[in-house]
Design an enzyme around this catalytic site. Structure first.
Site, PDB file in Angstrom:
ATOM      1  N   LYS A   9       0.842  -1.209   0.000  1.00  0.00           N
ATOM      2  CA  LYS A   9       0.000   0.000   0.000  1.00  0.00           C
ATOM      3  C   LYS A   9       0.874   1.255   0.000  1.00  0.00           C
ATOM      4  O   LYS A   9       1.963   1.258  -0.560  1.00  0.00           O
ATOM      5  CB  LYS A   9      -0.993  -0.047   1.161  1.00  0.00           C
ATOM      6  CG  LYS A   9      -1.828  -1.348   1.130  1.00  0.00           C
ATOM      7  CD  LYS A   9      -3.016  -1.314   2.031  1.00  0.00           C
ATOM      8  CE  LYS A   9      -3.783  -2.635   1.927  1.00  0.00           C
ATOM      9  NZ  LYS A   9      -4.957  -2.704   2.758  1.00  0.00           N
ATOM     10  N   HIS A  96      -8.689  -3.157  -6.341  1.00  0.00           N
ATOM     11  CA  HIS A  96      -8.626  -3.275  -4.876  1.00  0.00           C
ATOM     12  C   HIS A  96      -9.754  -2.454  -4.240  1.00  0.00           C
ATOM     13  O   HIS A  96     -10.110  -1.392  -4.747  1.00  0.00           O
ATOM     14  CB  HIS A  96      -7.263  -2.784  -4.374  1.00  0.00           C
ATOM     15  CG  HIS A  96      -7.041  -3.115  -2.930  1.00  0.00           C
ATOM     16  ND1 HIS A  96      -7.548  -2.332  -1.921  1.00  0.00           N
ATOM     17  CD2 HIS A  96      -6.395  -4.156  -2.331  1.00  0.00           C
ATOM     18  CE1 HIS A  96      -7.215  -2.881  -0.751  1.00  0.00           C
ATOM     19  NE2 HIS A  96      -6.513  -3.983  -0.977  1.00  0.00           N
ATOM     20  N   GLU A 168     -11.402 -10.523  -1.134  1.00  0.00           N
ATOM     21  CA  GLU A 168     -11.101  -9.643   0.002  1.00  0.00           C
ATOM     22  C   GLU A 168     -12.393  -9.004   0.481  1.00  0.00           C
ATOM     23  O   GLU A 168     -12.801  -7.959  -0.055  1.00  0.00           O
ATOM     24  CB  GLU A 168     -10.136  -8.525  -0.422  1.00  0.00           C
ATOM     25  CG  GLU A 168      -8.743  -8.974  -0.747  1.00  0.00           C
ATOM     26  CD  GLU A 168      -7.698  -7.893  -0.411  1.00  0.00           C
ATOM     27  OE1 GLU A 168      -6.682  -8.254   0.183  1.00  0.00           O
ATOM     28  OE2 GLU A 168      -7.900  -6.708  -0.712  1.00  0.00           O
ATOM     29  N   GLY A 174      -8.175  -4.430   6.881  1.00  0.00           N
ATOM     30  CA  GLY A 174      -7.744  -3.455   7.883  1.00  0.00           C
ATOM     31  C   GLY A 174      -8.513  -3.500   9.193  1.00  0.00           C
ATOM     32  O   GLY A 174      -8.340  -2.629  10.041  1.00  0.00           O
ATOM     33  N   SER A 214      -6.945  -8.842   6.712  1.00  0.00           N
ATOM     34  CA  SER A 214      -6.460  -9.109   8.075  1.00  0.00           C
ATOM     35  C   SER A 214      -5.736 -10.450   8.215  1.00  0.00           C
ATOM     36  O   SER A 214      -5.876 -11.143   9.234  1.00  0.00           O
ATOM     37  CB  SER A 214      -7.609  -9.004   9.082  1.00  0.00           C
ATOM     38  OG  SER A 214      -8.120  -7.687   9.095  1.00  0.00           O
ATOM     39  N   GLY A 235      -1.873  -7.468   3.698  1.00  0.00           N
ATOM     40  CA  GLY A 235      -1.636  -6.028   3.784  1.00  0.00           C
ATOM     41  C   GLY A 235      -0.629  -5.718   4.881  1.00  0.00           C
ATOM     42  O   GLY A 235       0.580  -5.881   4.713  1.00  0.00           O
TER      43      GLY A 235
HETATM   44  P1  13P Z   1      -4.825  -5.983   5.710  1.00  0.00           P
HETATM   45  O1  13P Z   1      -4.086  -7.310   5.648  1.00  0.00           O
HETATM   46  O2  13P Z   1      -4.005  -4.894   6.303  1.00  0.00           O
HETATM   47  O3  13P Z   1      -6.180  -6.150   6.339  1.00  0.00           O
HETATM   48  O4  13P Z   1      -5.067  -5.538   4.203  1.00  0.00           O
HETATM   49  C1  13P Z   1      -5.568  -6.464   3.305  1.00  0.00           C
HETATM   50  C2  13P Z   1      -5.473  -5.933   1.935  1.00  0.00           C
HETATM   51  O5  13P Z   1      -6.154  -4.981   1.579  1.00  0.00           O
HETATM   52  C3  13P Z   1      -4.515  -6.555   1.019  1.00  0.00           C
HETATM   53  O6  13P Z   1      -4.702  -6.114  -0.286  1.00  0.00           O
END
Ligand code: 13P
Length: 254
Positions: A9, A96, A168, A174, A214, A235
């Site tokens: 990110k 995404h 996702e 997140g 997550s 992430g």
């Molecule tokens: P997190 O693993 O931080 O929840 O993010 C997931 C994500 O958006 C991966 O593309």
């Protein structure tokens, strides 16, 4: 072969921070057995070139987090598939949920991006998933069917077999809340059914389906192994190589 994708990110804010990441990543890579997995790091586009130059390993490929649907021209601020490919990257995340949420991206736009990615030999990692509200209203399946059918319009079976899907759920990204392995399995079965209908079983079997949202090493059984996923999209836990490699090691053993 399982696929473990790290989505960095908008992080690694300076060259110093980026270089520390390289050092730590390379150390972990050297100390870990990763024979059975393919790692992909989707990095901020400004760092693409340094990542493809500094991380040279068969086990690690580099990808972008987005591309534009046109290849070149007057599109201020955008980066194109030929640019990403020319830097040595092999993958691009497309659609995404953060792009959908903050920039209003649609599945129809993802369709154009998937096509230009494939044309430039980038493997698209196409993200689908329902919001909390859609889940609570019992609309998750319908949302995913639509996200797939719009994004795969005009995509041939040969092209489809090269696309990676990441399920996702938006409510899990997140949030530290993850679906049960049965919930993930249900969506995986739904995706396979859609692809069998669109392209037939042999192609459906070739399309990898990852879980993202997550992901942490303690949860790998629940989110990847038990539902029989082809890998994970990580992430936050990809930001510290030591944590990321805990995930890599567990998946590599299974
Ligand atoms: P997190 O693993 O931080 O929840 O993010 C997931 C994500 O958006 C991966 O593309």
């Amino acid at each position: 072969m399982k696929l473990i994708v790290g989505n960095l990110k908008m992080n690694l804010l300076s060259t110093a921070e980026r270089d520390r990441y390289f050092e730590s990543f390379k150390k972990e890579l050297k100390d870990s057995k990763v024979g059975n997995v393919q790692i992909v790091l989707c990095v901020p586009s400004i760092h693409l070139e340094s990542f493809t130059k500094k991380i040279k390993s068969k086990s690690v490929e580099i990808g972008s987090q987005n591309i534009f649907w046109e290849e070149k021209g007057s599109y201020t601020g955008e980066i194109s598939a030929p640019m990403v490919a020319s830097l040595g990257a092999q993958y691009s995340i497309i659609g995404h949920s953060e792009r959908r949420r903050y920039f209003g991206e649609t599945s129809a736009q993802a369709n154009m991006k998937i096509k230009v990615a494939l044309k430039n030999k980038l493997t698209p990692i196409y993200c689908v998933g329902e919001t909390k509200e859609e889940k609570e209203n019992g609309d998750a399946a319908q949302v995913i069917i639509q996200q797939i059918s719009e994004a795969f319009a005009g995509i041939s079976s040969t092209q489809a077999s090269k696309i990676v899907i990441a399920y996702e759920p938006v409510w899990s990204v997140g949030s530290d809340i993850v679906p049960s392995s049965d919930e993930i399995l249900e969506i995986k079965i739904l995706l396979k059914k859609i692809f069998v209908e669109l392209y037939g079983l042999p192609v459906a079997e070739k399309i990898s389906v990852l879980y993202g949202g997550s992901v942490k090493s303690e949860l790998i059984n629940q989110v990847c192994i038990e539902p029989g996923m082809d890998g994970v999209l990580v992430g936050r836990e990809s930001l510290v190589p030591r944590d990321f490699f805990k995930i890599v090691k567990i998946i590599n053993k299974n």
